[in-house]
Design an enzyme around this catalytic site. Structure first.
Site, PDB file in Angstrom:
ATOM      1  N   HIS A 241       0.839  -1.213   0.000  1.00  0.00           N
ATOM      2  CA  HIS A 241       0.000   0.000   0.000  1.00  0.00           C
ATOM      3  C   HIS A 241       0.872   1.259   0.000  1.00  0.00           C
ATOM      4  CE1 HIS A 241      -3.315  -2.508   2.184  1.00  0.00           C
ATOM      5  NE2 HIS A 241      -3.496  -2.559   0.864  1.00  0.00           N
TER       6      HIS A 241
ATOM      7  N   HIS B 197      -4.160   2.679   6.372  1.00  0.00           N
ATOM      8  CA  HIS B 197      -4.888   2.342   5.148  1.00  0.00           C
ATOM      9  C   HIS B 197      -5.785   1.163   5.502  1.00  0.00           C
ATOM     10  CE1 HIS B 197      -5.239   1.796   0.657  1.00  0.00           C
ATOM     11  NE2 HIS B 197      -5.654   0.616   1.099  1.00  0.00           N
TER      12      HIS B 197
ATOM     13  N   GLY C 224     -10.211  -3.471   2.365  1.00  0.00           N
ATOM     14  CA  GLY C 224     -10.262  -4.920   2.424  1.00  0.00           C
ATOM     15  C   GLY C 224      -8.927  -5.465   2.910  1.00  0.00           C
TER      16      GLY C 224
ATOM     17  N   ARG D 268      -7.788 -11.712   5.493  1.00  0.00           N
ATOM     18  CA  ARG D 268      -6.421 -12.095   5.858  1.00  0.00           C
ATOM     19  C   ARG D 268      -6.246 -12.017   7.365  1.00  0.00           C
ATOM     20  NH1 ARG D 268      -3.479  -8.005   1.858  1.00  0.00           N
ATOM     21  NH2 ARG D 268      -4.943  -8.272   0.134  1.00  0.00           N
TER      22      ARG D 268
ATOM     23  N   MET E 240     -17.020  -4.915   6.390  1.00  0.00           N
ATOM     24  CA  MET E 240     -17.027  -4.178   7.645  1.00  0.00           C
ATOM     25  C   MET E 240     -18.386  -3.558   7.948  1.00  0.00           C
ATOM     26  SD  MET E 240     -15.548  -3.157  10.376  1.00  0.00           S
ATOM     27  CE  MET E 240     -13.779  -3.404  10.198  1.00  0.00           C
TER      28      MET E 240
END
Length: 372
Positions: A153, A180, A183, A213, A255
């Site tokens: 990222h 950040h 997902g 993850r 979320m």
């Protein structure tokens, strides 16, 4: 000149065409569910060609690609050549969910003759010291097998950190933590726009809890599941990348849905949020110790920008560090860059709209200008 930016995911391809001078977006879109039943394209190369047909090849002067993993082979934006593609192939195993798909697009577009530039997520972390990027493993693993922290990222972290420093009137000593939260989720500590630590590691699996993850875990868990439970290594890898995180904890990776379930008292959703938030808080605390203080905390990406509840849950436990939110500003936040700090907060807490496509386009423009 127009720059066409490709941002390849495992089953998606986002694209944006920007005017190199005005930075105006002239076209954008998403090719979704690639390779899946009912999807928009059978593979990523076809997805890229769909995007090019939409934009018009005559309108494109250069193509920029987001590449997740550059390893220690690519420390900055790189113009595509045959040699570059050969070296890029060697990195597939370090980011198996992302690099092969993105590389296939680059290789598939060589025949059209348009210059292509690779922009790597890992480049922002070239400033990490060995103390930050080395693991305590045998030297041979590092020297011969590239086992080290790379970070991811990076384009997003660099973009929002630079915007935050400008927004607060900072300087080359400004201490920034950027979150950040999408997902995929990662945290980065920076000083004056240079990264000094980051949560993702050799792969994007390490660090914070994410949608699917696991983030940090005892590495012996992998040994336990393969040696004693009898799982294949590929199945463990798939479980940790695609079946863990929020999905593993409560059965849902979204979320928004998890927060809605938490409000109804759902115990699995409540636990998932507690673990998600706790991991972020632990990371922020460790980074403040490394930075020696903090000037600004940034929330960005889908969850970071659009979830006042997550921002509040993270920050309410950090008031002893000078981090405190204005409830009204936090709830009302919708600007591109917004300060949601309480009036008496010692640390500025910001919501910054990340724009990876624009950041990539700027890096592509600078690279092609130097090559001219």
């Amino acid at each position: 000149m127009n720059i066409l930016v490709f941002n390849v995911g495992s089953t998606t391809l986002k694209y944006a065409c920007l005017d190199a001078e005005t930075e105006e977006v002239t076209a954008s879109g998403l090719v979704d569910r690639i390779g899946q039943p009912g999807g928009d394209a059978i593979n990523h190369v076809m997805a890229a060609k769909i995007a090019i047909d939409e934009v018009g090849l005559n309108n494109v002067g250069v193509i920029g690609h987001r590449i997740v993993q550059g390893g220690d082979l690519f420390l900055g934006p790189t113009l595509v050549t045959t040699d570059v593609l050969s070296r890029l192939r060697t990195l597939d195993t370090l980011a198996p969910l992302h690099n092969p798909a993105a590389r296939s697009v680059v290789e598939g577009l060589v025949e059209i003759g348009t210059p292509q530039v690779l922009v790597f997520d890992t480049s922002y972390f070239a400033s990490l010291s060995p103390a930050a990027y080395r693991y305590a493993v045998p030297e041979d693993w590092y020297q011969n097998h590239a086992v080290r922290r790379y970070g991811f990222h990076g384009t997003s972290h660099q973009y929002v950190t630079e915007k935050a420093i400008q927004f607060i009137g900072g300087n080359d000593e400004s201490r920034i933590i950027s979150l950040h939260l999408g997902g995929g989720a990662s945290a980065t500590a920076s000083i004056g726009g240079l990264a000094v630590d980051t949560s993702m590691g050799m792969t994007p699996l390490e660090g914070l809890v994410m949608a699917t993850r696991s983030g940090d875990l005892d590495p012996a868990i992998v040994l336990h599941m393969t040696e004693h439970v009898g799982m294949e290594p590929s199945d463990v890898r798939d479980a940790l990348n695609r079946q863990s995180g929020l999905l593993g904890l409560c059965g849902d990776p979204d979320m928004r849905t998890v927060l809605d379930r938490r409000k109804t008292g759902d115990p699995a959703a409540t636990l998932a949020i507690d673990i998600y938030v706790r991991r972020i808080i632990k990371t922020i605390g460790s980074y403040i110790a490394i930075l020696g203080g903090l000037d600004a905390l940034i929330f960005t990406a889908g969850v970071g920008q659009h979830s006042p509840e997550i921002r509040w849950l993270v920050c309410e436990s950090l008031q002893h560090f000078g981090i405190s939110l204005s409830e009204d500003k936090n709830q009302a936040c919708c600007e591109e860059t917004a300060d949601i700090s309480a009036p008496d907060a010692r640390v500025r807490t910001l919501v910054v709209d990340t724009n990876e496509e624009l950041a990539i386009a700027r890096l592509v423009r600078n690279t092609t200008t130097r090559q001219a």
